[in-house]
Structure formats: structure tokens, C-alpha cells
Scaffold this motif. Sequence first.
Motif, PDB file in Angstrom:
ATOM      1  N   MET A  94      -3.729 -17.750 -23.004  1.00 47.86           N
ATOM      2  CA  MET A  94      -5.049 -17.238 -22.720  1.00 47.86           C
ATOM      3  C   MET A  94      -4.680 -16.518 -21.469  1.00 47.86           C
ATOM      4  O   MET A  94      -4.499 -15.243 -21.220  1.00 47.86           O
ATOM      5  N   ALA A  95      -3.268 -16.528 -20.601  1.00 54.68           N
ATOM      6  CA  ALA A  95      -2.399 -15.911 -19.845  1.00 54.68           C
ATOM      7  C   ALA A  95      -2.373 -14.492 -20.576  1.00 54.68           C
ATOM      8  O   ALA A  95      -1.251 -14.651 -21.823  1.00 54.68           O
ATOM      9  N   SER A  96      -2.645 -13.513 -20.435  1.00 56.28           N
ATOM     10  CA  SER A  96      -2.041 -11.898 -20.609  1.00 56.28           C
ATOM     11  C   SER A  96      -1.667 -11.487 -19.441  1.00 56.28           C
ATOM     12  O   SER A  96      -2.406 -11.449 -18.102  1.00 56.28           O
ATOM     13  N   ASP A  97      -0.529 -10.545 -19.092  1.00 56.75           N
ATOM     14  CA  ASP A  97      -0.280  -9.701 -18.485  1.00 56.75           C
ATOM     15  C   ASP A  97      -1.014  -8.364 -18.491  1.00 56.75           C
ATOM     16  O   ASP A  97      -0.657  -7.776 -18.454  1.00 56.75           O
ATOM     17  N   THR A  98      -2.068  -8.325 -20.179  1.00 58.38           N
ATOM     18  CA  THR A  98      -2.011  -7.020 -20.731  1.00 58.38           C
ATOM     19  C   THR A  98      -3.893  -6.824 -20.863  1.00 58.38           C
ATOM     20  O   THR A  98      -3.863  -5.668 -21.001  1.00 58.38           O
ATOM     21  N   PHE A  99      -4.313  -7.621 -20.285  1.00 59.03           N
ATOM     22  CA  PHE A  99      -6.001  -7.458 -20.335  1.00 59.03           C
ATOM     23  C   PHE A  99      -6.434  -7.696 -18.695  1.00 59.03           C
ATOM     24  O   PHE A  99      -5.828  -9.212 -18.189  1.00 59.03           O
ATOM     25  N   GLY A 100      -7.952  -7.589 -17.827  1.00 60.32           N
ATOM     26  CA  GLY A 100      -8.056  -8.847 -17.288  1.00 60.32           C
ATOM     27  C   GLY A 100      -9.131  -8.729 -17.387  1.00 60.32           C
ATOM     28  O   GLY A 100     -10.088  -8.707 -18.462  1.00 60.32           O
ATOM     29  N   ILE A 101      -9.994  -9.879 -16.878  1.00 61.65           N
ATOM     30  CA  ILE A 101     -11.445 -10.250 -17.044  1.00 61.65           C
ATOM     31  C   ILE A 101     -12.367 -10.117 -15.991  1.00 61.65           C
ATOM     32  O   ILE A 101     -11.888  -9.859 -15.148  1.00 61.65           O
ATOM     33  N   PHE A 102     -13.750  -8.686 -16.640  1.00 63.40           N
ATOM     34  CA  PHE A 102     -14.546  -8.552 -15.288  1.00 63.40           C
ATOM     35  C   PHE A 102     -15.994  -9.558 -15.520  1.00 63.40           C
ATOM     36  O   PHE A 102     -16.337  -8.311 -16.877  1.00 63.40           O
TER      37      PHE A 102
ATOM     38  N   TYR B 113     -11.194   0.651 -11.565  1.00 65.01           N
ATOM     39  CA  TYR B 113     -11.194  -0.547 -12.106  1.00 65.01           C
ATOM     40  C   TYR B 113      -9.534  -1.137 -13.608  1.00 65.01           C
ATOM     41  O   TYR B 113      -8.942  -1.662 -12.645  1.00 65.01           O
ATOM     42  N   GLU B 114     -10.078  -0.050 -14.089  1.00 63.06           N
ATOM     43  CA  GLU B 114      -8.739  -0.247 -14.796  1.00 63.06           C
ATOM     44  C   GLU B 114      -8.181   0.337 -14.259  1.00 63.06           C
ATOM     45  O   GLU B 114      -6.655  -0.325 -14.225  1.00 63.06           O
ATOM     46  N   GLU B 115      -7.882   1.495 -13.459  1.00 65.79           N
ATOM     47  CA  GLU B 115      -7.101   2.002 -12.848  1.00 65.79           C
ATOM     48  C   GLU B 115      -6.011   1.348 -11.713  1.00 65.79           C
ATOM     49  O   GLU B 115      -4.894   1.264 -11.423  1.00 65.79           O
ATOM     50  N   VAL B 116      -7.472   0.714 -10.912  1.00 66.14           N
ATOM     51  CA  VAL B 116      -6.758  -0.002 -10.380  1.00 66.14           C
ATOM     52  C   VAL B 116      -5.858  -1.505 -10.472  1.00 66.14           C
ATOM     53  O   VAL B 116      -4.835  -2.140  -9.913  1.00 66.14           O
ATOM     54  N   PHE B 117      -5.934  -1.798 -11.643  1.00 65.31           N
ATOM     55  CA  PHE B 117      -5.608  -3.404 -12.512  1.00 65.31           C
ATOM     56  C   PHE B 117      -4.694  -2.812 -13.026  1.00 65.31           C
ATOM     57  O   PHE B 117      -3.417  -3.458 -13.429  1.00 65.31           O
ATOM     58  N   GLY B 118      -4.206  -1.478 -13.774  1.00 69.63           N
ATOM     59  CA  GLY B 118      -2.745  -1.082 -14.599  1.00 69.63           C
ATOM     60  C   GLY B 118      -3.576  -1.713 -15.853  1.00 69.63           C
ATOM     61  O   GLY B 118      -2.197  -1.966 -16.923  1.00 69.63           O
ATOM     62  N   ARG B 119      -5.004  -2.498 -16.137  1.00 75.06           N
ATOM     63  CA  ARG B 119      -4.612  -2.732 -18.070  1.00 75.06           C
ATOM     64  C   ARG B 119      -6.195  -2.975 -18.238  1.00 75.06           C
ATOM     65  O   ARG B 119      -6.582  -2.328 -16.938  1.00 75.06           O
ATOM     66  N   PRO B 120      -6.134  -3.068 -19.401  1.00 73.01           N
ATOM     67  CA  PRO B 120      -7.532  -2.849 -19.760  1.00 73.01           C
ATOM     68  C   PRO B 120      -8.385  -3.912 -19.717  1.00 73.01           C
ATOM     69  O   PRO B 120      -8.056  -5.124 -19.004  1.00 73.01           O
ATOM     70  N   LEU B 121      -9.902  -3.742 -19.875  1.00 73.32           N
ATOM     71  CA  LEU B 121     -10.403  -5.818 -18.205  1.00 73.32           C
ATOM     72  C   LEU B 121     -11.445  -4.769 -19.883  1.00 73.32           C
ATOM     73  O   LEU B 121     -11.840  -4.935 -21.019  1.00 73.32           O
ATOM     74  N   ARG B 122     -12.040  -7.621 -19.828  1.00 66.48           N
ATOM     75  CA  ARG B 122     -12.760  -7.505 -20.984  1.00 66.48           C
ATOM     76  C   ARG B 122     -13.612  -7.552 -19.920  1.00 66.48           C
ATOM     77  O   ARG B 122     -14.141  -8.201 -19.373  1.00 66.48           O
ATOM     78  N   LEU B 123     -15.056  -7.224 -20.558  1.00 62.90           N
ATOM     79  CA  LEU B 123     -15.831  -6.746 -19.578  1.00 62.90           C
ATOM     80  C   LEU B 123     -17.224  -7.666 -20.158  1.00 62.90           C
ATOM     81  O   LEU B 123     -17.517  -7.870 -20.919  1.00 62.90           O
ATOM     82  N   VAL B 124     -17.593  -8.357 -19.625  1.00 60.98           N
ATOM     83  CA  VAL B 124     -18.104 -10.495 -19.667  1.00 60.98           C
ATOM     84  C   VAL B 124     -19.316  -9.931 -18.905  1.00 60.98           C
ATOM     85  O   VAL B 124     -19.473  -9.448 -17.770  1.00 60.98           O
TER      86      VAL B 124
END
Length: 178
Positions: free
Chosen positions: A1-9, A95-106
Motif C-alpha cells: 500500500m505504500a505509495s508516494d504517488t497518492f495520498g488518503i483523505f 489539498y492535492e496541490e499541497v501534497f503534490g499528488r492525487p488524493l483518494r477521498l474516503v
Amino acid sequence: MASDTFGIFLNGSYGVGKSSVLDHLGDHFARAGLPFSLFDVDWFHRSWPSAGEDPDNVLTEAKNLRAVWQNYLETGPRTPIVAGVIESLEDARRYEEVFGRPLRLVHLVASPEVAEQRLRSRYDADRADTLVWHLANHRQLAAKLAQADWHTLTLDTDDLTPAQVAAAVFTTFPSRAE
């Protein structure tokens, strides 16, 4: 699951369990040996008074999140895991701009009765005004978020513990970087 390509929100109205799930989700990442950083958005905008051009402190929040995120990135790639409220696609993009990646929105949801019970247990008599505000606003925010069609995953938290919700989030996303 580790990914530096997306974040989880973890998104949702007040009392759905975002902060509690955030903590447990961090535990899942740690047990799996996956690099992550946790962010509870509330702590990045709680200041008063706000700037005249930023009455909701969203710009200040973004600057604060970005600064802390950059510090975390200095230690290596990691997944940002965030709890807060995204009410619009504009919020999501910020938020995606802040983290520099797409977010998985939960989208975490709870029935009004359960959310109100959780809110009442969170705020004691010394914080009665805060409780009244949250009770007055949580249903409207929940209804607004229910109309959004941009969530990656929606979970009802009524009959689940925060640990169970975190486990469901953890197992939903890919097991390796995309």
C-alpha cells in the motif's frame, strides 16, 4: 500500500470518526512497515483572528500543511494520510496541490443520531458553545457531502469501530505503488 504517488483523505461531517480513524490508519501503515505522515487538518487552521483576505483560514492552512509536508518529505517518500473536510472539488484540488499528488477521498458517514452522540461525548460543559455549533451544523454538512460524486470510497461508521474503518480503508487501496 505504500505509495508516494497518492495520498488518503478521510472526509466527512462532524462526528463521523475522521480523527479516530486517522490514528488507527497510521497504526496499520506502521505495522506494515509503510512510510506515512498523519495530518489532522483542524490543527493547521485553528488560529484567531484570521487574515482579512483569508476569513476561513484556508490559505493559512494550506501554507502550514505544505511546510510540514515538506519537512516530512526530507526523510523520504511517504503517503500523506489526512483527516478533514473537503466540501468542493476546489478544496480537493487545493489539498492535492499541497501534497503534490492525487488524493483518494474516503467519505466517512454516520447517521445523525450516532454523529450527535459522538459529538456530545467529545465536548464537555466547558465547551458547550462548540458543541452547540457542531450540533447545529453537522447535518447540513453531511447532506452537502452526500451529494458529492467525487469520493473514491464511502464507509458508514455507525456500527464499526475506528479500527475496523481503518482496516477497511487500508485494504481498499493498492498494495504497492501505482
